[in-house]
Design a protein around this motif. Sequence first.
Motif, PDB file in Angstrom:
ATOM      1  N   ARG A 388      -4.195  17.002   1.547  1.00  0.00           N
ATOM      2  CA  ARG A 388      -4.953  16.221   0.570  1.00  0.00           C
ATOM      3  C   ARG A 388      -5.054  14.753   0.992  1.00  0.00           C
ATOM      4  O   ARG A 388      -6.108  14.122   0.824  1.00  0.00           O
ATOM      5  CB  ARG A 388      -4.313  16.336  -0.811  1.00  0.00           C
ATOM      6  N   ARG A 389      -3.966  14.195   1.531  1.00  0.00           N
ATOM      7  CA  ARG A 389      -4.020  12.799   1.987  1.00  0.00           C
ATOM      8  C   ARG A 389      -5.021  12.633   3.124  1.00  0.00           C
ATOM      9  O   ARG A 389      -5.828  11.707   3.138  1.00  0.00           O
ATOM     10  CB  ARG A 389      -2.632  12.330   2.442  1.00  0.00           C
ATOM     11  N   ARG A 390      -4.938  13.560   4.083  1.00  0.00           N
ATOM     12  CA  ARG A 390      -5.865  13.469   5.208  1.00  0.00           C
ATOM     13  C   ARG A 390      -7.299  13.740   4.772  1.00  0.00           C
ATOM     14  O   ARG A 390      -8.246  13.146   5.307  1.00  0.00           O
ATOM     15  CB  ARG A 390      -5.451  14.455   6.292  1.00  0.00           C
ATOM     16  N   ALA A 391      -7.482  14.651   3.811  1.00  0.00           N
ATOM     17  CA  ALA A 391      -8.833  14.935   3.322  1.00  0.00           C
ATOM     18  C   ALA A 391      -9.443  13.700   2.682  1.00  0.00           C
ATOM     19  O   ALA A 391     -10.628  13.394   2.883  1.00  0.00           O
ATOM     20  CB  ALA A 391      -8.798  16.094   2.331  1.00  0.00           C
ATOM     21  N   ALA A 392      -8.636  12.981   1.902  1.00  0.00           N
ATOM     22  CA  ALA A 392      -9.130  11.751   1.281  1.00  0.00           C
ATOM     23  C   ALA A 392      -9.510  10.730   2.345  1.00  0.00           C
ATOM     24  O   ALA A 392     -10.560  10.073   2.251  1.00  0.00           O
ATOM     25  CB  ALA A 392      -8.057  11.180   0.344  1.00  0.00           C
ATOM     26  N   ALA A 393      -8.659  10.595   3.373  1.00  0.00           N
ATOM     27  CA  ALA A 393      -8.953   9.646   4.448  1.00  0.00           C
ATOM     28  C   ALA A 393     -10.218  10.033   5.202  1.00  0.00           C
ATOM     29  O   ALA A 393     -11.067   9.192   5.508  1.00  0.00           O
ATOM     30  CB  ALA A 393      -7.761   9.569   5.405  1.00  0.00           C
TER      31      ALA A 393
END
Length: 575
Positions: A388-393
């Motif tokens: 989820r963190r990488r998807a947001a980035a």
Amino acid sequence: MSVDTVISATASLTSPLSLIHEASSAPGWWRSAVIYQVYPRSFRDLNGDGIGDLAGITAELPQLAELDVDAVWLSPFYKSPQRDAGYDVSDYCDVDPIFGTLMDFDIMMAEANRLDLRVIVDLVPNHCSDQHVAFQAALAAPAGSPERDMFIFRDGAGHDGNEPPNNWQSHFGGPAWTRIMGPDGSPEQWYLHLFDSSQPDFNWDNPAVHAEFERVLRFWLDRGVSGFRVDVAHALVKAPGLPAWGGRPDGGNSDGFPGHEAPMFGQPAVHDIYRAWRRILDEYGPDRILCAEAGVDLHRLAHWVRPDEMHQAFNFPYLHAGLDVYRLRGVITDSLTVLNGVGAPSTWVLSNHDVVRHASRFGYNGSGPRDGDGIGPADHQPDTGLGRRRAAAASMFMLGLPGAAYLYQGEELGLPDGIDIPEHARQDPTFARTGGERLGRDGCRVPLPWRSAERHLGFGDGDDPWLPLPASFTELARDAQAASPSSHLSLYRNMLALRRELGLGRGSLAWAEDWCSGSSLAYVNGATLVIMNLNHEPLELPAGHVLLRSAGPDAGHFLASGATAWLRIDGGGTE
């Protein structure tokens, strides 16, 4: 604008800049649009039968308008036996009863117009359902008849024609040919289907096929749609003689078999079809568009978006670049350079109904699921928090790019793939045709969670959904995220509003060289610096005002690991 001009305009940024794309003022809403893909059966179920419907889309369109997208793209809602989730069309000019009626479609269009949302519909011209009246007529007619000539029928090879006419394989597994039986039960000819056996390919060498689809285009244009996303737009015309092919069924490059030689894809005559379609759309005004789903390399993709053909084409090389900063830089540079050469904008996309959602794909540090396959409970599982963190980035990095962006429903919620889907519930034909060896695409198609405290999380209050919603979706429901300023949904709202305010879709792009490394990537769009940090450590940012960051605490001028930031650069930018 020269690179020297760019550097002097951004005096506070010490990094040298490499300009590859200038800002655009060319007409066309679609050049910078954000287009939201709705997968109707999984969007919202208003009649309680467990399947999403047009009335459900109408009810929730205000949520999409609030998200600040420009248009909605609807996956197929046409009449269909639903063997391939509606991509097996039995009537191109009617709505399947599971989704509603033509009146429901017109009501939805009226609501979209009220909200200033454009509507693009899927068009599936390579193949239809075996229940389509034209194919049923072909089955009833003799070999060599006009009815058979609407499709690709051939006599078989080998003794008594018992072998398929050639060695082509289906995308869904197994041979791309099925033999029919005559009225007396004796075997007859074979028909081609690049996908499921229930999806016979049209014969685009036949002018009658052209006439039929021109009628279909006008039917939906007359109902007010703003254009068409064209399914497998590179597949319609096959090479004369249907020569054998030893490469991949999808026409991708493999050893000894470069994709541009695949006889079932990218044939020159396909461009005449789209030139004819473009002329029809132009009759309805300059704001109607064609978007190609064409699985070809970037240099060939430019052929689909020449000034007299399509307006856009999906950028699959970008989707498949993942988080490899070198691949990303190469794809972005090539996309903008090649498409600038034909006056077309690039498009950017991270998820759709055919691939594992990027919130799950990016949860792997090593290799994840292969293209077209989902994740099952027995597979190596992604790290959901990391994903989820990488998807947001990745989403923030993508939405800063000039051009048009496509979003897949639920990505604004950071939804992962559905993993715990019972075998009996799986509906992707890939699963059945490979005997379960490949899970298929059901995981990215599970229904959306709207309201956390309601039955089926607000997707519908009646029958169980056609695919089960994961338990993790409760905390990801739209109402729960709308109440949190730090949620994935709030980030998307802020990104899209700021993207419009800053005019990033119409902007320029120059690589900020000092911030491009093996673990970070940065570019300047106008006066906005976009930096993505994939290092394990925080990254010190250059001078400038931080407008938005995808994750991590506000740590001054340090960007957290696995995060992206947008900065306003002192002194101007690349425009």
